[in-house]
Scaffold this motif. Sequence first.
Motif, mmCIF file in Angstrom:
data_model
loop_
_atom_site.group_PDB
_atom_site.id
_atom_site.type_symbol
_atom_site.label_atom_id
_atom_site.label_comp_id
_atom_site.label_asym_id
_atom_site.label_seq_id
_atom_site.Cartn_x
_atom_site.Cartn_y
_atom_site.Cartn_z
ATOM 1 N N GLN A 1 9.349 28.333 66.266
ATOM 2 C CA GLN A 1 9.793 26.867 67.373
ATOM 3 C C GLN A 1 11.261 27.200 67.040
ATOM 4 O OE1 GLN A 1 7.775 23.423 65.630
ATOM 5 N NE2 GLN A 1 6.576 23.817 67.660
ATOM 6 N N ALA A 2 11.837 27.334 66.461
ATOM 7 C CA ALA A 2 13.433 27.679 66.124
ATOM 8 C C ALA A 2 13.880 28.410 67.394
ATOM 9 C CB ALA A 2 14.058 27.299 65.238
ATOM 10 N N LYS A 3 13.511 29.972 66.996
ATOM 11 C CA LYS A 3 13.900 31.336 67.391
ATOM 12 C C LYS A 3 13.558 30.525 68.694
ATOM 13 C CE LYS A 3 14.812 34.194 63.605
ATOM 14 N NZ LYS A 3 13.614 35.798 64.191
ATOM 15 N N PHE A 4 12.641 29.978 69.490
ATOM 16 C CA PHE A 4 12.031 30.013 70.620
ATOM 17 C C PHE A 4 12.531 29.395 71.514
ATOM 18 C CE2 PHE A 4 7.679 31.425 68.958
ATOM 19 C CZ PHE A 4 7.806 32.254 69.181
ATOM 20 N N LYS A 5 12.741 28.124 70.961
ATOM 21 C CA LYS A 5 13.689 27.045 71.579
ATOM 22 C C LYS A 5 15.287 27.662 72.238
ATOM 23 C CE LYS A 5 11.399 23.502 70.356
ATOM 24 N NZ LYS A 5 10.691 22.255 69.938
ATOM 25 N N LEU B 1 -3.649 28.321 62.495
ATOM 26 C CA LEU B 1 -4.245 27.008 62.664
ATOM 27 C C LEU B 1 -4.465 26.331 61.717
ATOM 28 C CD1 LEU B 1 -6.455 26.609 65.120
ATOM 29 C CD2 LEU B 1 -8.183 26.920 63.755
ATOM 30 N N LYS B 2 -4.427 25.701 60.682
ATOM 31 C CA LYS B 2 -4.455 24.753 59.848
ATOM 32 C C LYS B 2 -2.759 24.493 60.007
ATOM 33 C CE LYS B 2 -7.961 25.612 56.491
ATOM 34 N NZ LYS B 2 -8.719 25.651 55.073
ATOM 35 N N ALA B 3 -1.915 25.042 59.726
ATOM 36 C CA ALA B 3 -0.497 25.089 60.126
ATOM 37 C C ALA B 3 -0.084 24.501 60.966
ATOM 38 C CB ALA B 3 0.628 26.728 59.833
ATOM 39 N N THR B 4 -0.370 25.160 62.123
ATOM 40 C CA THR B 4 -0.401 24.153 63.832
ATOM 41 C C THR B 4 -0.482 23.501 63.669
ATOM 42 O OG1 THR B 4 -0.576 26.434 65.159
ATOM 43 C CG2 THR B 4 -0.686 24.542 66.343
ATOM 44 N N PRO C 1 -3.715 32.485 52.805
ATOM 45 C CA PRO C 1 -2.230 32.037 52.729
ATOM 46 C C PRO C 1 -2.156 30.194 52.895
ATOM 47 C CG PRO C 1 -2.942 32.432 55.456
ATOM 48 C CD PRO C 1 -4.023 32.314 54.239
ATOM 49 N N GLU C 2 -0.637 30.147 51.843
ATOM 50 C CA GLU C 2 -0.599 28.928 51.706
ATOM 51 C C GLU C 2 0.019 28.438 53.440
ATOM 52 O OE1 GLU C 2 1.501 27.938 48.329
ATOM 53 O OE2 GLU C 2 1.249 29.862 47.651
ATOM 54 N N THR C 3 -0.330 27.031 53.499
ATOM 55 C CA THR C 3 -0.486 25.956 54.303
ATOM 56 C C THR C 3 1.134 25.963 54.643
ATOM 57 O OG1 THR C 3 -2.881 25.505 54.569
ATOM 58 C CG2 THR C 3 -0.759 24.509 56.318
ATOM 59 N N ASP C 4 1.465 25.206 53.800
ATOM 60 C CA ASP C 4 3.162 25.381 54.121
ATOM 61 C C ASP C 4 3.905 25.491 54.007
ATOM 62 O OD1 ASP C 4 1.644 22.276 53.357
ATOM 63 O OD2 ASP C 4 2.588 22.159 50.901
ATOM 64 N N LYS C 5 3.386 27.071 53.892
ATOM 65 C CA LYS C 5 4.004 28.395 53.665
ATOM 66 C C LYS C 5 4.422 28.679 55.296
ATOM 67 C CE LYS C 5 4.771 29.722 49.305
ATOM 68 N NZ LYS C 5 4.478 31.377 47.808
ATOM 69 N N LEU C 6 2.936 29.098 55.663
ATOM 70 C CA LEU C 6 3.042 29.052 57.452
ATOM 71 C C LEU C 6 3.521 27.994 58.067
ATOM 72 C CD1 LEU C 6 -0.485 30.349 57.060
ATOM 73 C CD2 LEU C 6 1.091 31.605 57.455
ATOM 74 N N VAL C 7 3.327 26.587 57.785
ATOM 75 C CA VAL C 7 4.218 25.737 58.293
ATOM 76 C C VAL C 7 5.937 25.938 58.651
ATOM 77 C CG1 VAL C 7 4.370 23.100 58.270
ATOM 78 C CG2 VAL C 7 2.371 23.774 58.401
ATOM 79 N N GLU C 8 6.645 26.325 57.198
ATOM 80 C CA GLU C 8 8.042 26.719 57.336
ATOM 81 C C GLU C 8 8.068 27.857 58.670
ATOM 82 O OE1 GLU C 8 10.186 28.442 54.241
ATOM 83 O OE2 GLU C 8 9.138 26.424 53.584
ATOM 84 N N PHE C 9 7.063 28.922 58.457
ATOM 85 C CA PHE C 9 7.790 30.351 58.991
ATOM 86 C C PHE C 9 6.949 29.346 60.457
ATOM 87 C CE2 PHE C 9 5.991 33.949 61.005
ATOM 88 C CZ PHE C 9 7.112 35.354 60.542
ATOM 89 N N GLY C 10 6.519 28.837 60.924
ATOM 90 C CA GLY C 10 6.121 28.389 62.041
ATOM 91 C C GLY C 10 7.058 27.892 62.769
ATOM 92 N N LYS C 11 7.611 26.652 62.264
ATOM 93 C CA LYS C 11 8.956 26.072 62.306
ATOM 94 C C LYS C 11 10.422 26.727 62.562
ATOM 95 C CE LYS C 11 7.651 21.576 60.416
ATOM 96 N NZ LYS C 11 7.998 20.470 59.446
ATOM 97 N N MET C 12 10.054 27.497 62.001
ATOM 98 C CA MET C 12 11.476 28.697 62.451
ATOM 99 C C MET C 12 11.300 29.518 63.210
ATOM 100 S SD MET C 12 12.723 31.989 59.996
ATOM 101 C CE MET C 12 10.982 33.234 60.708
ATOM 102 N N SER D 1 -3.288 29.868 72.987
ATOM 103 C CA SER D 1 -3.425 29.198 73.472
ATOM 104 C C SER D 1 -2.842 28.185 72.120
ATOM 105 C CB SER D 1 -4.109 27.969 73.798
ATOM 106 O OG SER D 1 -5.394 28.997 74.919
ATOM 107 N N VAL D 2 -2.665 28.726 71.088
ATOM 108 C CA VAL D 2 -2.641 28.183 70.179
ATOM 109 C C VAL D 2 -1.411 28.239 69.467
ATOM 110 C CG1 VAL D 2 -2.887 27.747 67.242
ATOM 111 C CG2 VAL D 2 -4.808 27.936 68.774
ATOM 112 N N PHE D 3 -1.556 29.759 70.032
ATOM 113 C CA PHE D 3 0.772 30.140 69.730
ATOM 114 C C PHE D 3 1.547 29.099 71.092
ATOM 115 C CE2 PHE D 3 3.796 33.843 70.417
ATOM 116 C CZ PHE D 3 4.192 33.553 69.483
ATOM 117 N N GLY D 4 0.219 29.136 72.207
ATOM 118 C CA GLY D 4 0.993 28.640 72.847
ATOM 119 C C GLY D 4 1.704 26.930 73.080
ATOM 120 N N ILE D 5 1.244 26.911 71.573
ATOM 121 C CA ILE D 5 1.846 25.310 71.147
ATOM 122 C C ILE D 5 2.895 25.229 70.785
ATOM 123 C CG2 ILE D 5 1.212 23.181 70.058
ATOM 124 C CD1 ILE D 5 -1.839 24.401 69.965
ATOM 125 N N PHE D 6 3.369 26.098 70.053
ATOM 126 C CA PHE D 6 4.156 26.423 69.430
ATOM 127 C C PHE D 6 5.612 26.951 70.109
ATOM 128 C CE2 PHE D 6 2.036 28.097 65.693
ATOM 129 C CZ PHE D 6 2.988 26.990 64.469
#
Length: 126
Positions: free
Chosen positions: A117-121, A66-69, A104-115, A6-11
């Motif tokens: 998201q862009a790939k999914f879109k 979870l924190k990055a999301t 893991p550093e939250t900010d690095k996971l956020v950066e990767f998570g946003k990448m 579900s958390v991954f589904g948010i991305f």
Amino acid sequence: MLWFPSVFGIFKAETEEAKSEAVEQAFAGLKLLEEAFEKCSKGKGFFGGDTIGYLGIALWGFLGWLKATEKIIGIELLDKAKTPLLVGWAERFCANDAVKGVMPETDKLVEFGKMLQAKFKAAPAQ
């Protein structure tokens, strides 16, 4: 209920409706996890009691995401009002000396998570 999908589904959500549904599913899953913590911990600080155990280590792999999301979507999934026991567990877990150096550093996971998201879109619909 598998809460991490579900958390991954948010991305992966393509609409606000799909995102809202994934957020609600994540909350429902975390509520179940909160109940499991209450039963397993027997009032102690960790799932296994006084110390970090196997279940805590298994969940550790998801805690960073979870924190990055939370940061990406602007919603606290580990909410003090909804899951106070899990919030306390996460704080104690992350403060542990054995965990501090490998979390893991939250900010690095956020950066990767946003990448991601862009790939999914950008990916063609199947």
